[in-house]
Design a protein around this motif. Structure first.
Motif, PDB file in Angstrom:
ATOM      1  N   ASP A  84       0.840  -1.186   0.000  1.00  0.00           N
ATOM      2  CA  ASP A  84       0.000   0.000   0.000  1.00  0.00           C
ATOM      3  C   ASP A  84       0.881   1.245   0.000  1.00  0.00           C
ATOM      4  N   THR A  85       0.826   1.995  -1.069  1.00  0.00           N
ATOM      5  CA  THR A  85       1.634   3.211  -1.192  1.00  0.00           C
ATOM      6  C   THR A  85       0.741   4.439  -1.361  1.00  0.00           C
ATOM      7  N   GLU A  86      -0.494   4.338  -0.886  1.00  0.00           N
ATOM      8  CA  GLU A  86      -1.480   5.397  -1.082  1.00  0.00           C
ATOM      9  C   GLU A  86      -1.052   6.723  -0.469  1.00  0.00           C
ATOM     10  N   ASN A  87      -0.580   6.726   0.768  1.00  0.00           N
ATOM     11  CA  ASN A  87      -0.249   7.974   1.459  1.00  0.00           C
ATOM     12  C   ASN A  87       1.255   8.230   1.528  1.00  0.00           C
ATOM     13  N   GLU A 109       4.538   9.834  -0.063  1.00  0.00           N
ATOM     14  CA  GLU A 109       4.981  10.816  -1.043  1.00  0.00           C
ATOM     15  C   GLU A 109       6.304  10.368  -1.662  1.00  0.00           C
TER      16      GLU A 109
END
Length: 95
Positions: free
Chosen positions: A45-48, A50
């Motif tokens: 999961d790299t959603e949040n 930057e």
């Protein structure tokens, strides 16, 4: 994810690599492991998160772009075996 024998043979032909039958079975296993690792990385999961431009946020110090040496073209060309119009003349290498 797995890779088929036909895929390995096709890539070998495209890459112009000779692959023996014994090597194909080993490549199937190795490439399958690599593809499974890529699948695991894709599942992260790299959603949040930057993106980073540099992991250490280091800044490189740059110097001013200034000419620091004098033009010595005349002196260098004076000792050259052959020059013409400010260019060095060299023997032809390719016929």
């Amino acid at each position: 994810m797995s890779i088929s024998r036909e895929d390995i043979e096709k890539v070998a032909v495209l890459a112009r690599i000779r692959v023996d039958d014994a090597q194909i079975s080993a490549l199937e296993s190795d490439l399958g492991n690599i593809l499974n690792l890529v699948d695991e990385l894709s599942a992260a999961d790299t959603e949040n998160i930057e993106p980073l431009s540099h992991p250490l946020d280091a800044v490189q110090r740059l110097r001013a772009d200034e000419v620091t040496e004098t033009n010595r073209r005349e002196a260098f060309q004076a000792i050259a075996p052959a020059t013409e119009d400010g260019l060095y003349l060299v023997p032809r290498v390719i016929e």
